[in-house]
Design an enzyme around this catalytic site. Sequence first.
Site, PDB file in Angstrom:
ATOM      1  CG  HIS A 129      -2.087  -0.970   1.008  1.00 43.54           C
ATOM      2  ND1 HIS A 129      -3.217  -0.670   0.280  1.00 43.54           N
ATOM      3  CD2 HIS A 129      -2.253  -2.246   1.441  1.00 43.54           C
ATOM      4  CE1 HIS A 129      -4.031  -1.699   0.284  1.00 43.54           C
ATOM      5  NE2 HIS A 129      -3.462  -2.680   0.969  1.00 43.54           N
ATOM      6  CB  ALA A 139     -13.186  -4.709  -1.835  1.00 42.64           C
ATOM      7  CG  ASP A 185      -6.258  -9.452   0.172  1.00 40.58           C
ATOM      8  OD1 ASP A 185      -6.446  -9.232   1.384  1.00 40.58           O
ATOM      9  OD2 ASP A 185      -6.209  -8.558  -0.682  1.00 40.58           O
ATOM     10  CB  ALA A 194      -2.083  -1.527  -2.986  1.00 40.42           C
TER      11      ALA A 194
END
Length: 387
Positions: free
Chosen positions: A205, A318, A284, A230
């Site tokens: 991220h 997501a 994930d 990300a």
Amino acid sequence: MLRNYLLFYKERGENVIIKNGNVFQKDFRFRKADILIRDGKIEKIGSLAETGEEVMDAEGKLVIPGLTDLHFHGCVGYDFCDGTEEAITEMAKYQFSQGVTGICPATMTLGKDRLLKICETAATHKNGAGMADLVGINLEGPFISPDRCGAQNPEYVHRPDADFLKGLITASKGLTRLVTIAPEEEGALECIRSLKNQIRFSVGHTMADYDAAVRGFEAGARQVTHLFNAMSGMNHRAPGVVGAAADNPNVMAEMICDGIHIHPAVIRNAFRMFGDDRIILISDSMRACGMEDGDYELGGLPVVKKGNRATLQDGTLAGSVTNLFDCMVNVIRMGIPAESAIKASTYNPAKALGLLDRIGSIEEGKEAKLVILEADYTIVKVVNNSL
């Protein structure tokens, strides 16, 4: 829906022999062998005579170590960030049914009080029969870039802070094993250097370029959070986080192999770049995994599940809705050798978590966490003989 499976769990003192299986052995190759299990441990691997023990015939079947998912958020309607014992237990039951015998669930970018409660709840969890063992906590945030939040809530992004992190480690009674960090953020390198011997830092991220990522790895980060996602992409003039990670032999890289997050050609090339000893398969997955299509949430943000895709309202991915076992099978079907895919789902995550003395491979002295499969990778039995 849960797969049909059989939990095989013997009481302490009783012995079990798994006969004639094609066993995935410590050199990451399949060979026919018998396995003797005694008091929750693998006592012997080889050609064994039956001497009154309970016998499981695995003729024509594969025997692999139980999988370990070190990065997932939820499944079957629950999320680790619910912060409840019920959530951990129900997730652990589902994961076990899918061949995952070790879980290190991930938090989201949330406020300090909420993260402390999640860690405290996890610290009180007791592993048991019919469940994957809770082997760690993965803090995916809040020390991330506000410009690369992905499906994380930017409201709770926090500057990297060693004292903040120490508090979470203490609250979890040492169960916290991983934390995602953006190395370009103020205080990140100092945080990594300060706590690298207590926790494993994973770059993710992040807006880091190649040089900033290199500095993070030189400071002590040893992992990359969901490689390619990300973070900066790999360009021939700007190799980014991916190039920096590939250059460093001490760095392992997670990959979400649900068929949505990464193209199969990129997965194949990542295995070539990193080798099968540095890739960690992760799911994930979020709470919609194992559930019907519909509306869900992740970290307080609304998510829509449709088929094998979960997105925020703006279309941002997501997390996934695919469990780790299915990710492993996906990778095999993408052309990665089965031995490499299995290693990346069993041995490598256990290594990253510092648990190779207990789990991750089928070796004498290790816990008897095994999955018996048909040749087409259909789960036949999940074996848990660890008390």
